[in-house]
Structures are given as C-alpha cells and as structure tokens.
Design an enzyme around this catalytic site. Structure first.
Site, mmCIF file in Angstrom:
data_model
loop_
_atom_site.group_PDB
_atom_site.id
_atom_site.type_symbol
_atom_site.label_atom_id
_atom_site.label_comp_id
_atom_site.label_asym_id
_atom_site.label_seq_id
_atom_site.Cartn_x
_atom_site.Cartn_y
_atom_site.Cartn_z
ATOM 1 N N SER B 119 0.739 -47.103 -55.185
ATOM 2 C CA SER B 119 1.731 -47.150 -56.248
ATOM 3 C C SER B 119 1.320 -48.138 -57.343
ATOM 4 O O SER B 119 0.293 -47.956 -57.968
ATOM 5 C CB SER B 119 3.048 -47.519 -55.585
ATOM 6 O OG SER B 119 4.109 -47.383 -56.433
ATOM 7 N N HIS B 142 1.631 -41.833 -57.464
ATOM 8 C CA HIS B 142 2.828 -40.996 -57.600
ATOM 9 C C HIS B 142 3.602 -41.400 -58.840
ATOM 10 O O HIS B 142 3.384 -42.476 -59.387
ATOM 11 C CB HIS B 142 3.701 -41.104 -56.336
ATOM 12 C CG HIS B 142 4.313 -42.455 -56.161
ATOM 13 N ND1 HIS B 142 5.487 -42.806 -56.767
ATOM 14 C CD2 HIS B 142 3.911 -43.529 -55.466
ATOM 15 C CE1 HIS B 142 5.783 -44.044 -56.443
ATOM 16 N NE2 HIS B 142 4.842 -44.512 -55.659
#
Lengths: 68, 242
Positions: B119, B142
């Site tokens: 992330s 993501h």
C-alpha cells in the site's frame, strides 16, 4: 476461537483506556523511546526510537529493560 | 578488611543485574560498538497518521520519523541512510510525507523491502536513491480507500481520486515503472480476495521497474557505500572548483 470478520480487531475488542494512558514516549539517556509505566511508578522500555544501529546493540536499550 | 567489602558488594550487584537481564529478555550479553556513518530507519507495522492506533498495533509514527530525518540531514557524521521496510501500509498523507522527506534528503539513501511493503509502503520504498527487495517480499498495490463517515459522495470521490493521483505521480517519478503499468496493477481484478489490485512479489517488482534490484543486506550495504563514495567525491570536486 477463530473469528472471520472484515472488522478490525480493535472494533471487536476495544482496548481499555489504560492501554493508551500507560504508554509514553520518553527520552532516556538522550534516546527517544516508547515505554510503559509500571505499577510501581517506573518505566519499562517497549521500543527504542533511534536511527543509530549501534544503539540497538547496547544492553541498556534492550526492550523489556526497567528504566531507572 | 575494608578493601574487601566493596568488591563483594560489586559481585552481588552484578549477579543480581544478570538475573534481572535474563528475566527481561532471556539474553545476557550484547557486544559494544563504535560510531557508524550509516544510519538505519525502520518503517514497521502500520504507518500511523492523524489517528492514534491502539497500543497493541505496531506502528510507525511520522512525528517520530520526521525529526529523525532532519537530524540525519543535519549531522555531518552521518553519510548515508538505509530504510528498512516491513509495513502493511496505513495513512496515505503520513506515508507521502515520509516519502517526500526521504526523497529530498541530500545524503545517499537505500531501501530494503523485507516481508512486505504494501500500500503506502510502495512510495516509501521507491523514494530512496536505490531500492532493494528480498525475493520473498511482496508489495500490494491497490487504490486509495477510506473508512469512516462520508458526507458528500461526489466531493469525496474527487478528493480520493486526487489523493490517488499524488501517490501514482510520486511512484512513477521515483521509479522506473510506467504510469500505464502501475495503473494496470492498481486496478487489476481477480488477484486479491476482497479488493482490486495486485500483490507483486520480489522478482516481479524488479521486472515491472518498481524496485531497482532483488537483494538483501549485503547488497544494500555495498550499494550505500558506493553511493557514499560517489557523493563524497562529488563534494570534493565542487570544493576544488570553488
């Protein structure tokens, strides 16, 4: 017990307010560290916050140490 | 007689401190070492932003790291920094703040992704001069998400979209990955169970151009020493010109 849930653990088992108040960020011997207040009023070291790798080799700064 | 007394006391206290040490961590002796010119910044657990997480979470607090980075920049004895990453991600703005700080340090920086750099760990990993990933480490790419109250949906979408754009721009500026490829990975379907995105493994991260090289501690140390040498010879040259 196995819990399958999309919720965060802290949402299911909310931490007691003691957990927050016991943890302190203190300076000991010139080093910044996280420490828990013990019941007898002292501090027990949790994590050393230093960028000097050799600080981590010093036995005075090992986690779990009772700070005096 | 008088001389023997303190010696005895000393022996007693040293043995009791030994017992204390064993009770604390189960370890007895740690070697002493001199000063170092390379400092280490570890980014572990969650990158903590504006909300303080409960103490059972392992977190990296930006208010601790930012002053440390300033201290590294200021201290002439420190010639290079190694960033150790094993993070699940966390607050986007705190992560971006850290990435920008690391990217703008004048001293050589090298990062190693160990375990996971997920992330918001991705921009932190690429913010250094050179990045390494161990073969078993993974990086989850993501889209930006949020939890909590959403009041104005179109405005929130706009805000998140802009935030995401900042992350994407930072990553493509500081690594060799193409914008197209990064977005493909970010919005891929069917890879993650409950989310869109991709879990990129060590070798693939290098193949996509996200990370510079697969390697561990010895590679990183070699690289940072090389960069330090380059940096100091450049400084020397500029001094000669002056």
């Amino acid at each position: 017990m196995i819990l399958y849930t999309p919720l965060a653990q802290s949402d299911i088992f909310p931490p007691s307010s003691d957990d927050y108040t016991n943890r302190h960020c203190i300076t000991h011997e010139g080093r910044l560290m996280l420490a828990d207040r013990t019941s007898d009023g002292g501090y027990q070291m949790v994590q050393l916050l230093s960028t000097n790798p050799y600080d981590f080799l010093e036995e005075r700064f090992t986690p779990g140490n009772i700070l005096s | 007689m008088m001389e023997k007394e303190p010696e005895k006391k000393d022996e007693q206290s040293s043995s009791s401190s030994l017992v204390e040490k064993i009770q604390q961590l189960g370890q007895v002796n740690v070697p002493q070492a001199p000063d170092t010119n390379i400092h280490v910044l570890s980014i572990i657990g969650q990158v903590e932003g504006h909300v303080q997480l409960p103490p059972q979470n392992k977190t990296t607090k930006y208010e601790h790291l930012l002053p440390q980075l300033i201290a590294i920049e200021q201290n002439p004895k420190i010639q290079g920094v190694i960033i150790l990453l094993n993070t699940v991600g966390g607050d986007v703005e705190a992560g971006l703040a850290l990435s920008e700080m690391i990217a703008s340090i004048s001293k050589p920086t090298v990062s190693i992704v160990l375990g996971g750099g997920h992330s918001i760990g991705v921009p932190i990993a690429v913010s250094t001069n050179y990045s390494f990933i161990v073969p078993t480490a993974t990086m989850t790419i993501h889209p930006v998400r949020l939890t909590g109250l959403v009041i104005g949906v179109p405005q929130t979408f706009e805000y998140l979209d802009k935030m995401q754009e900042r992350v994407i721009q930072f990553v493509i500026q500081h690594s060799n990955i193409k914008e197209e490829k990064f977005k493909d990975l970010m919005f891929a379907k069917g890879n993650l169970t409950r989310d869109i995105g991709t879990n990129v493994i060590g070798v693939d991260a290098v193949k996509y151009g996200l990370i510079d090289e697969v390697g561990g501690v010895s590679d990183a140390m070699k690289k940072i020493n090389e960069l330090i040498e380059q940096n100091s010879s450049m400084m020397e040259e500029s001094r000669v010109i002056q």
